[in-house]
Structures are given as structure tokens and as C-alpha cells.
Write an enzyme that holds these catalytic residues in place. Structure first.
Site, PDB file in Angstrom:
ATOM      1  N   TRP A 103       1.211  -1.953   0.498  1.00 31.12           N
ATOM      2  CA  TRP A 103      -0.009   0.130  -0.122  1.00 31.12           C
ATOM      3  C   TRP A 103       1.002   0.747  -0.081  1.00 31.12           C
ATOM      4  O   TRP A 103       0.293   2.729  -0.843  1.00 31.12           O
ATOM      5  CB  TRP A 103      -1.116  -0.172   1.204  1.00 31.12           C
ATOM      6  N   ASP A 177      -2.057   6.943   6.257  1.00 32.91           N
ATOM      7  CA  ASP A 177      -3.147   6.361   5.315  1.00 32.91           C
ATOM      8  C   ASP A 177      -3.206   4.897   7.006  1.00 32.91           C
ATOM      9  O   ASP A 177      -2.398   3.735   7.318  1.00 32.91           O
ATOM     10  CB  ASP A 177      -2.402   5.329   4.886  1.00 32.91           C
ATOM     11  N   LYS A 201     -12.559  -1.478   6.163  1.00 37.09           N
ATOM     12  CA  LYS A 201     -11.970  -2.788   7.164  1.00 37.09           C
ATOM     13  C   LYS A 201     -12.255  -2.311   8.667  1.00 37.09           C
ATOM     14  O   LYS A 201     -12.991  -3.403   9.549  1.00 37.09           O
ATOM     15  CB  LYS A 201     -10.272  -2.291   7.185  1.00 37.09           C
TER      16      LYS A 201
END
Ligand SMILES: *Cc1c(COP(=O)(O)O)cnc(C)c1O
Length: 365
Positions: A103, A177, A201
Site C-alpha cells: 500500500w 494511511d 476494514k
């Protein structure tokens, strides 16, 4: 309905009590005879829903007054471009990125379109251990000219998580993030310039992105930033410049209330630590399974593991599914298995998984 446990990395399971409340309110929200999905986002009922959600989030994370909360769309992936678009004036601006997995690598690729990226540190090494550690702090190379420092608090695919907030150079905003570990434990928001997270999530349904941004960074966008990508437009309009993802915000609000009812983030952190310990303790004593990620940076949210005999992986997954343990297949980049054990995963889910793993290992040695 027989019990299943869903270990998906996202969209992930939601607390059963939240889904039940949504079901009860689905056709008629508190006597309005309307579903939340059908309401005007500017009506007084919906204003109450979004404001209640925001204030619950502020309570949970203890968000200081000089931070704005934005309810956006486009996923965490759109933040990969919004952050550099808003915080750097042009391509010559330097921005710092810590690379710890898939990511953060994607965030870097996107930032390179709008700015000059300085990689502070990277675990993308050539050997098989790539992504399975965080480079030692002493090796980090910050650039004092950087507009911000970006990192990924938890690498959802690699299973690598920062246990503490990185120390950055004075006055340079830290951007995080937090898609896969936001709300899993208390965090000092005042250490950050921007925190962002896709909801699917640990917050609610896909389609909602939460951005927590310090007020002085809201106005930073210079030049031709598209309206929908400009933080100040969303901040000025209280996330109502256009139609926000109304139903997702409503469900997120119910999840926030659920967390408050448990006692907030200190309580959920204790539960999360307990769940992760059960699984890692089992893995570490096993000669059948393994997780070789550096112990001090193991994720409490996403636990990748491998069978020593990979030829058994397919039957492991098949039997797990028959036992009601779903979505354990690892990401295609990592192989093996991955158990995502976010806030909504009950302790019993992890206990059931470990019991199944143990039974499977006995039958197959
Ligand atoms: C899932 C994930 C993303 C991508 O999220 P989208 O909302 O699908 O864009 C980005 N970063 C992290 C850490 C993630 O876990």
C-alpha cells in the site's frame, strides 16, 4: 443460520449488533417512515445522523478542535493523489514517503505524478524477506525540505504494523494511511497533519473514506486542483459539496456507537491484543505453520501465515470453509493464508480458527 467467521481483509465483517440495528431501522428510521437511504442529505434527520457520527468519532479518537473530519468517497486510493495534489504546489516539491509494503508503494507511485518523492526508508529488498520488517529508524533519511512525511500505519497485505508513531522533523506534517488499523487502539491525533482511511476494514461499508485533517492544511491546495479533490471545498461545505455516501456514514455512526458502548478504544485495544496473541502464540509454537514477520512489527489486524508444506494449502482452505471459517486465502502477492481480525472479529472467531488449525495439522502430518 450456523455460525461463520469472515476473515476477509476488506470489505470485512461488521459487528452483528450493528447489522441488526440497521435491519430494524431499514424501512423506517425512527418513525420517519423512510429508510436512511431515501433521505435528503440536507434534511434535518440526516443532519442529525452525520453530526452524531462525527461527534462519536471525535470522542473515540479524542480529535482536537483544530482538526476537521471529512466524509469523502474514492477510497483510500484516491487519497494517494489528493494528499500530494493538496500539499505540494508542483512537481519540484519534495515529499517524504516511508515504504513498508504494497500500500505504501502504491501511494508512492501516485505521489510521483505530482511531486518529487524522497523514499525515507524501504523494506522492498531483493531477498525473500521483503516487506517483512520495518527498516531501523537510524537508517531513515528525511528531507528537511519535504512538504510532508507519509506512511502506512498497518500494511494490510504484508502484515506489518508500526507500534509507535514515527518521529519526524519539527514542523513537517505527518500524513498517515490508517485504512486497516484506525480505531483499533487509541492514537494521538495531534501528532498528525492528515489521517485517512477507507471505511471497509474497520469502520463500515465500502464507499466511504474518512479524512481527519489539521485546519492549517485544509487551505493548502494551489493552482488547478479539481474541485472534488480539493480538501478546502469539502471542509467549507461540511462534506456536503455533493451528495456524500449517506448510508455508509450512517452505518459508520452505528459502529462508532458500538465502540463507545464497549468502553472506547482502550477497551477494543485490549480485545485486539488478546486476539492477536492467541493466534501468534499458536503460530510460534507450531512446526506446521509459520509467520516469519519481524516480531516487533507484526500486525494485530492482519495475520498472514503459511503452511510449511504449501501443497496442503488448497485443502486447508477447502476444509476451513466447510468449518465456517471464510476468506482465509492470502493475498496473491503474499501467498499462503491471511486472517484479518479487525475490531468486529470476536475472540471466539480466533479461538475457533486456532482449534481448526490444530485439528488440521494433526490430521495431515
Ligand atoms: C485497502 C487499503 C487501501 C485501499 O483502499 P481503497 O478504499 O480500496 O482505495 C489503501 N491502504 C491500505 C492500508 C489499505 O488497507
Amino acid at each position: 443460520m450456523h455460525t461463520i467467521y469472515n476473515f476477509s481483509a476488506g470489505p470485512a465483517m461488521l459487528p452483528a449488533v450493528v447489522l441488526e440495528q440497521a435491519q430494524n431501522e431499514l424501512l423506517n428510521w425512527r418513525g420517519t417512515k423512510m429508510s436512511v437511504m431515501e433521505m435528503s442529505h440536507r434534511g434535518k434527520e440526516y443532519m442529525d445522523i452525520i453530526q452524531t457520527a462525527e461527534s462519536a468519532l471525535r470522542t473515540l479518537l479524542n480529535i482536537p478542535e483544530n482538526y476537521r473530519v471529512l466524509f469523502l468517497q474514492g477510497g483510500a486510493s484516491l487519497q494517494f493523489s489528493m494528499v500530494p495534489l493538496n500539499l505540494s504546489e508542483d512537481k519540484s516539491c519534495i515529499v517524504d514517503y516511508i515504504e513498508t509494503g504494497v500500500w505504501s508503494s502504491k501511494a508512492i507511485k501516485e505521489a510521483q505524478k505530482f511531486a518529487t518523492v524522497n523514499i525515507v526508508a524501504s523494506n522492498l529488498t531483493q531477498d525473500v524477506k521483503k516487506y517483512r520488517f520495518i527498516p531501523a529508524k537510524e537508517t531513515w533519511q528525511f528531507d528537511s525540505r519535504a512538504k510532508y512525511v507519509h506512511y502506512t500505519t498497518n500494511e494490510t497485505i504484508g502484515g506489518v504494523e508500526f507500534s509507535e508513531i514515527p518521529k519526524v522533523l519539527e514542523g513537517i506534517p505527518l500524513v498517515a494511511d490508517m485504512s486497516s488499523d484506525i480505531l483499533s487502539r487509541p492514537i494521538d491525533v495531534s501528532q498528525f497533519g492528515i489521517i485517512y482511511a477507507g471505511a471497509q476494514k474497520n469502520i463500515g461499508p465500502a464507499g466511504l473514506t474518512i479524512v481527519i485533517i489539521r485546519e492549517d492544511l485544509v487551505e493548502h491546495a494551489k493552482g488547478n486542483v479539481p474541485t472534488m479533490l480539493d480538501y478546502k471545498i469539502h471542509a467549507k461545505n461540511a462534506s456536503m459539496y455533493n451528495t456524500p455516501p449517506t448510508y455508509g456514514i450512517y452505518i459508520a455512526g452505528l459502529v462508532f456507537q458500538w465502540l463507545l458502548s464497549l468502553g472506547g478504544l482502550t477497551s477494543i485495544e485490549a480485545i485486539n491484543d488478546h486476539k492477536a496473541k492467541i493466534l501468534y502464540d499458536y503460530l510460534d509454537q507450531s512446526d506446521f505453520y509459520f509467520n516469519d514477520i519481524e516480531r516487533s512489527v507484526r500486525s494485530r489486524m492482519n495475520v498472514p501465515f503459511w503452511l510449511k508444506n504449501d501443497a496442503l494449502s488448497a485443502s486447508f482452505l477447502k476444509e476451513a470453509e466447510l468449518a465456517g471459517l471464510l476468506q482465509l486465502k492470502g493475498h496473491r502477492d503474499a501467498g499462503g493464508m491471511r486472517a484479518s481480525i479487525y475490531n468486529a472479529m470476536p475472540v471466539e472467531g480466533v479461538q475457533t480458527l486456532v482449534q481448526f488449525m490444530d485439528d488440521f495439522s494433526r490430521k495431515n502430518r
